[in-house]
Design an enzyme around this catalytic site. Structure first.
Site, mmCIF file in Angstrom:
data_model
loop_
_atom_site.group_PDB
_atom_site.id
_atom_site.type_symbol
_atom_site.label_atom_id
_atom_site.label_comp_id
_atom_site.label_asym_id
_atom_site.label_seq_id
_atom_site.Cartn_x
_atom_site.Cartn_y
_atom_site.Cartn_z
ATOM 1 N N GLU A 197 39.837 27.479 46.155
ATOM 2 C CA GLU A 197 38.748 27.681 44.906
ATOM 3 C C GLU A 197 38.183 26.752 44.180
ATOM 4 O OE1 GLU A 197 41.277 29.958 41.890
ATOM 5 O OE2 GLU A 197 42.160 31.399 43.617
ATOM 6 N N GLU A 242 44.715 37.288 50.506
ATOM 7 C CA GLU A 242 45.388 37.703 49.472
ATOM 8 C C GLU A 242 44.965 39.182 48.930
ATOM 9 O OE1 GLU A 242 44.964 34.686 46.078
ATOM 10 O OE2 GLU A 242 45.299 33.322 47.299
HETATM 11 O O1 9MR Z 1 50.143 36.027 41.970
HETATM 12 C C1 9MR Z 1 49.890 34.637 41.183
HETATM 13 C C2 9MR Z 1 50.516 34.929 39.931
HETATM 14 O O2 9MR Z 1 52.009 35.275 39.973
HETATM 15 C C3 9MR Z 1 50.344 33.629 39.147
HETATM 16 O O3 9MR Z 1 50.942 33.500 37.704
HETATM 17 C C4 9MR Z 1 48.926 32.919 39.272
HETATM 18 C C5 9MR Z 1 49.111 31.454 38.759
HETATM 19 O O4 9MR Z 1 49.702 30.620 39.576
HETATM 20 O O5 9MR Z 1 48.656 32.851 40.599
HETATM 21 C C6 9MR Z 1 48.445 34.174 41.265
HETATM 22 O O6 9MR Z 1 48.144 33.869 42.595
HETATM 23 C C7 9MR Z 1 46.832 33.228 42.582
HETATM 24 C C8 9MR Z 1 46.676 32.308 43.948
HETATM 25 O O7 9MR Z 1 47.868 31.527 43.834
HETATM 26 C C9 9MR Z 1 45.294 32.081 44.190
HETATM 27 N N1 9MR Z 1 44.451 33.047 44.225
HETATM 28 C C10 9MR Z 1 44.367 33.905 43.048
HETATM 29 C C11 9MR Z 1 45.794 34.600 42.812
HETATM 30 C C12 9MR Z 1 45.947 35.647 41.818
HETATM 31 O O8 9MR Z 1 45.564 34.883 40.665
#
Ligand code: 9MR
Length: 370
Positions: A157, A262
């Site tokens: 990102e 994802e």
């Molecule tokens: O699914 C993840 C969630 O449990 C966490 O709280 C969050 C912050 O670390 O991250 C989520 O996963 C993210 C991923 O790492 C990067 N792309 C967006 C995902 C959804 O927010």
């Protein structure tokens, strides 16, 4: 053969594919073309959720740690690396025959605060210090898992929807060079691991162009980049599949593998209009934003199934370009989309329900790849 025997035989033959189908997992069909996996949370990788184990064993051949390999978790304080949870994730994958995907080495979010400051002082870290910390982190983490991780999301990102670089601490201090540093260091630490750039809203034309520029620049500098991850936090009508398809083609044309990293499909309304996965978004819970607390109405379910099939038909069409499809979670109950961008909602974004039962659309997806 008597007529009756022939009839029974014919009936058995027509029923065989159906019976076979129920035995089949996603990996039996999709696995012929690409990796198919899911993100798993800490309870699952700690081995506390047998229902999740059964789903992983039957349906998936790779996995991503939903949270435990993020910098904040692995490097909680200066000089301290904590691999306990992530090590369990890696051994879980080994036990369940899942290729390990590493997520993620550099991300503006979930980065430890101490990276950006000087010790206990409130002053910001210098360019040199941040660079040193970044290199140390990547060397240590990738080195720790050398030979065990199939591929790493090296940078996550870093580009905004308008194609500009995100003004993160890394960018503000090191400029675009932070991305090169990350890819170079990761490759040095494990020359056999694949390396990826990963982002959301990848169907946005400006973002698509910027990601292509980034891939070409890295390659022109002789750096290894194997793939681009399209996170694909989708909705029922987001993104426009024509734009999404253009991005698959554009990334493949840059000479990298395309990965759906994802994947989920959000059925709930977003107060700000749909799109993306910016975890900074946060709104107050109101009844109207949580319309299906007791289950999806049949018409919504139909719409959702149609969306899953449209996505997988597209992935099948582009099967020569797509090297991995990864769902962001195992069952609906564990999805981050019950908590984002509004906490406490009931969402239905995954392929397995709250009891870890495959939704009927799973068999339909399998049929696409047969
Ligand atoms: O699914 C993840 C969630 O449990 C966490 O709280 C969050 C912050 O670390 O991250 C989520 O996963 C993210 C991923 O790492 C990067 N792309 C967006 C995902 C959804 O927010």
């Amino acid at each position: 053969m008597k007529n009756k025997t022939i009839k029974v035989l014919a009936l058995c033959l027509t029923m065989m594919p159906m019976a076979g189908m129920a035995q089949q997992g996603l990996k039996d069909a999709i696995g012929k073309y690409c990796l198919i996996g899911a993100a798993i949370n800490q309870w699952q990788s700690d081995g506390q959720v047998p229902e999740a184990d059964a789903v992983m064993d039957k349906h998936f051949n790779c996995a991503v740690a939903e949270n435990c390999m993020k910098p904040e978790t692995l490097a909680p304080a200066e000089g301290l690396f904590d691999f306990r949870v992530a090590d369990k994730f890696v051994s879980y994958c080994q036990q369940h025959n899942l290729k390990v995907l590493g997520h993620c080495l550099v991300w503006h979010s979930q980065a430890p605060d101490w990276w950006f400051t000087n010790g206990y002082a409130a002053s910001p870290a210098s360019k040199e210090v941040l660079k040193e910390r970044l290199i140390k982190h990547i060397k240590t983490v990738v080195g720790h898992y050398k030979g065990q991780v199939h591929g790493w999301d090296v940078v996550n990102e870093a580009i905004m929807d308008d194609g500009s670089f995100r003004k993160s601490h890394y960018y503000n201090l090191l400029g675009e060079e932070f991305i090169e540093i990350a890819f170079r260091t990761a490759h040095e630490a494990d020359p056999d691991a694949e390396l990826y750039y990963n982002d959301y809203s990848m169907a946005q034309p400006k973002k698509r162009e910027a990601v292509c520029r980034l891939v070409k620049n890295l390659k022109a500098k002789g750096l290894r980049i194997d793939g681009v991850g399209m996170q694909s936090h989708n909705g029922l009508d987001y993104p426009d599949l024509k734009e999404y398809e253009k991005s698959i083609d554009a990334f493949a044309a840059c000479g990298v593998k395309v990965m759906i990293t994802e994947l989920d499909v959000n059925v709930l309304p977003n107060p700000q209009g749909f799109g993306g996965a910016d975890i900074a978004q946060n709104f107050e819970l109101q009844q109207k934003y949580n319309p299906y607390p007791n289950g999806l109405p049949a018409a919504k379910q139909k719409e959702l199934d149609a969306r899953w099939l449209a996505l997988f038909n597209l992935y099948y069409k582009h099967r020569s370009q797509i090297s991995r499809i990864n769902i962001w979670g195992v069952s609906d109950g564990g999805s981050w989309l019950n908590g984002w961008p509004i906490k406490g909602r009931t969402n239905y974004p995954l392929l397995f329900d709250r009891q870890y039962k495959a939704k009927p659309v799973v068999d339909e997806i399998i049929k696409i790849y047969k």
